[in-house]
Design an enzyme around this catalytic site. Structure first.
Site, PDB file in Angstrom:
ATOM      1  N   LYS A  51      41.600  87.695  40.543  1.00 16.85           N
ATOM      2  CA  LYS A  51      42.289  87.548  41.828  1.00 16.85           C
ATOM      3  C   LYS A  51      43.109  86.244  41.842  1.00 16.85           C
ATOM      4  CE  LYS A  51      38.571  90.059  44.224  1.00 16.85           C
ATOM      5  NZ  LYS A  51      37.665  90.045  45.394  1.00 16.85           N
TER       6      LYS A  51
ATOM      7  N   TYR B  97      42.439  98.363  48.420  1.00 18.59           N
ATOM      8  CA  TYR B  97      41.321  98.045  49.308  1.00 18.59           C
ATOM      9  C   TYR B  97      41.231  99.014  50.489  1.00 18.59           C
ATOM     10  CZ  TYR B  97      40.119  93.705  46.872  1.00 18.59           C
ATOM     11  OH  TYR B  97      39.691  92.784  45.947  1.00 18.59           O
TER      12      TYR B  97
ATOM     13  N   PHE C 213      37.671  91.945  57.863  1.00 16.59           N
ATOM     14  CA  PHE C 213      38.270  91.040  56.874  1.00 16.59           C
ATOM     15  C   PHE C 213      39.453  91.663  56.135  1.00 16.59           C
ATOM     16  CE2 PHE C 213      34.636  93.192  54.829  1.00 16.59           C
ATOM     17  CZ  PHE C 213      35.249  93.776  53.733  1.00 16.59           C
TER      18      PHE C 213
ATOM     19  N   ARG D 112      30.235  95.182  36.358  1.00 13.92           N
ATOM     20  CA  ARG D 112      29.749  94.730  37.675  1.00 13.92           C
ATOM     21  C   ARG D 112      28.609  93.722  37.511  1.00 13.92           C
ATOM     22  NH1 ARG D 112      32.311  96.136  42.558  1.00 13.92           N
ATOM     23  NH2 ARG D 112      30.268  96.373  43.516  1.00 13.92           N
TER      24      ARG D 112
ATOM     25  N   THR E 288      28.736  90.356  45.247  1.00 10.13           N
ATOM     26  CA  THR E 288      29.951  90.087  46.027  1.00 10.13           C
ATOM     27  C   THR E 288      29.926  88.693  46.647  1.00 10.13           C
ATOM     28  OG1 THR E 288      30.064  92.453  46.516  1.00 10.13           O
ATOM     29  CG2 THR E 288      31.399  90.998  47.889  1.00 10.13           C
TER      30      THR E 288
ATOM     31  N   ARG F 227      30.819  85.333  39.064  1.00  9.50           N
ATOM     32  CA  ARG F 227      30.795  84.772  40.419  1.00  9.50           C
ATOM     33  C   ARG F 227      29.668  83.748  40.573  1.00  9.50           C
ATOM     34  NH1 ARG F 227      31.683  90.647  43.307  1.00  9.50           N
ATOM     35  NH2 ARG F 227      33.972  90.646  43.415  1.00  9.50           N
TER      36      ARG F 227
ATOM     37  N   ASN G 184      36.150  85.125  45.559  1.00 10.54           N
ATOM     38  CA  ASN G 184      35.142  85.440  44.527  1.00 10.54           C
ATOM     39  C   ASN G 184      35.752  85.827  43.181  1.00 10.54           C
ATOM     40  OD1 ASN G 184      35.912  88.027  45.167  1.00 10.54           O
ATOM     41  ND2 ASN G 184      33.970  88.622  46.104  1.00 10.54           N
TER      42      ASN G 184
ATOM     43  N   HIS H 243      37.713  91.139  40.555  1.00 12.70           N
ATOM     44  CA  HIS H 243      37.412  92.481  41.056  1.00 12.70           C
ATOM     45  C   HIS H 243      36.995  93.369  39.898  1.00 12.70           C
ATOM     46  CE1 HIS H 243      37.863  96.397  42.999  1.00 12.70           C
ATOM     47  NE2 HIS H 243      38.447  96.769  41.866  1.00 12.70           N
TER      48      HIS H 243
ATOM     49  N   GLU I   9      41.738 103.398  40.612  1.00 12.87           N
ATOM     50  CA  GLU I   9      42.311 102.051  40.539  1.00 12.87           C
ATOM     51  C   GLU I   9      43.161 101.862  39.277  1.00 12.87           C
ATOM     52  OE1 GLU I   9      38.822  99.831  43.176  1.00 12.87           O
ATOM     53  OE2 GLU I   9      38.894  99.498  41.018  1.00 12.87           O
TER      54      GLU I   9
HETATM   55  P1  IDP Z   1      33.148  93.866  45.503  1.00 12.73           P
HETATM   56  O1  IDP Z   1      34.413  93.081  45.211  1.00 12.73           O
HETATM   57  O2  IDP Z   1      31.938  93.140  44.994  1.00 12.73           O
HETATM   58  O3  IDP Z   1      33.217  95.302  45.055  1.00 12.73           O
HETATM   59  P2  IDP Z   1      33.468  94.880  48.212  1.00 12.73           P
HETATM   60  O4  IDP Z   1      32.358  95.071  49.188  1.00 12.73           O
HETATM   61  O5  IDP Z   1      34.116  96.084  47.624  1.00 12.73           O
HETATM   62  O6  IDP Z   1      32.959  93.860  47.081  1.00 12.73           O
HETATM   63  O7  IDP Z   1      34.580  94.013  48.957  1.00 12.73           O
HETATM   64  C1  IDP Z   1      35.857  93.838  48.364  1.00 12.73           C
HETATM   65  C2  IDP Z   1      36.271  92.399  48.519  1.00 12.73           C
HETATM   66  O8  IDP Z   1      36.475  92.145  49.898  1.00 12.73           O
HETATM   67  C3  IDP Z   1      35.227  91.380  48.081  1.00 12.73           C
HETATM   68  O9  IDP Z   1      35.258  91.117  46.695  1.00 12.73           O
HETATM   69  C4  IDP Z   1      35.641  90.167  48.882  1.00 12.73           C
HETATM   70  O10 IDP Z   1      36.734  89.504  48.269  1.00 12.73           O
HETATM   71  C5  IDP Z   1      36.127  90.799  50.184  1.00 12.73           C
HETATM   72  N1  IDP Z   1      35.072  90.834  51.194  1.00 12.73           N
HETATM   73  C6  IDP Z   1      34.044  91.678  51.286  1.00 12.73           C
HETATM   74  N2  IDP Z   1      33.259  91.398  52.347  1.00 12.73           N
HETATM   75  C7  IDP Z   1      33.835  90.336  52.934  1.00 12.73           C
HETATM   76  C8  IDP Z   1      33.497  89.563  54.098  1.00 12.73           C
HETATM   77  O11 IDP Z   1      32.510  89.803  54.793  1.00 12.73           O
HETATM   78  N3  IDP Z   1      34.335  88.524  54.384  1.00 12.73           N
HETATM   79  C9  IDP Z   1      35.437  88.221  53.622  1.00 12.73           C
HETATM   80  N4  IDP Z   1      35.781  88.929  52.536  1.00 12.73           N
HETATM   81  C10 IDP Z   1      34.985  89.960  52.196  1.00 12.73           C
HETATM   82 MG    MG Z   2      34.382  96.882  45.743  1.00 11.26          MG
END
Ligand code: IDP
Ligand code: MG
Length: 163
Positions: A22, A62, A70, A98, A104, A115, A125, A128, A139
């Site tokens: 990212k 997304y 968010f 993963r 996350t 991470r 973080n 992706h 994707e």
């Molecule tokens: P992942 O990246 O571990 O698959 P997802 O739940 O798919 O996590 O969420 C996608 C991305 O959205 C996360 O990597 C993070 O950057 C962002 N994200 C998820 N939840 C939150 C939140 O509660 N606040 C801010 N950003 C979030």
């Molecule tokens: Mg995800």
């Protein structure tokens, strides 16, 4: 669907996932560090490019989070600068990537994971990874044209996998 047959084995061995460094990872100079972890693990890099995602690409990528509070900030962030998009291949690569990436929420991510080692904030973080076979297929198609992917076998593959 895995029937345990030879064709399924071959398909699994060719499993692919989308990994994206990212904008925070690129801005912080972590490209080599993050890419290197997949390379050293023994997966095969079959696609690689640096691009600043369009809003349309980000919103599709997304899309599953469209209703979340968010979402707007996430799209702003992911379109804010260059991203390194990659496709990695190997048996079990989707799930294992993963694990290499970690939880996350970086504060909950295991030490040793990307991470866990390199990030502190859920909104920053650094990386992706596709979360399953259907997402990976979607994707990869979103980020890459078929001709941008190279199907190849590393010369030392027999030193990575027995078969
Ligand atoms: P992942 O990246 O571990 O698959 P997802 O739940 O798919 O996590 O969420 C996608 C991305 O959205 C996360 O990597 C993070 O950057 C962002 N994200 C998820 N939840 C939150 C939140 O509660 N606040 C801010 N950003 C979030
Ligand atoms: Mg995800």
């Amino acid at each position: 669907m895995d029937h345990g047959c030879r064709l399924c084995e071959l398909a699994m061995a060719r499993e692919r996932t989308l990994i994206a460094i990212k904008p925070d990872g690129v801005q912080r100079g972590l490209v080599a560090e993050i890419l290197g972890r997949f390379e050293r693990k023994g997966f095969t890099l079959v696609g690689l490019k640096l691009l600043t995602p369009s809003r349309a690409l980000a919103e599709q990528h997304y899309g599953v989070h469209r209703e979340r509070p968010f979402f707007g900030g996430l799209v702003e962030f992911i379109t804010s600068g260059p991203v390194v998009a990659m496709v990695w291949e190997g048996e079990g690569v989707i799930a294992t990537a993963r694990v290499l990436i970690g939880a996350t929420k970086p504060l909950e991510a295991a030490p040793g994971s990307i991470r866990g080692d390199l990030a502190v904030d859920i909104g920053r973080n650094v990386v992706h990874g596709s979360d399953g076979p259907d997402t990976a297929r979607f994707e990869i198609g979103l980020w890459f044209q078929p001709e941008e992917l190279s199907t190849w076998t590393p010369a030392d593959q027999c030193w990575r996998t027995e078969s």
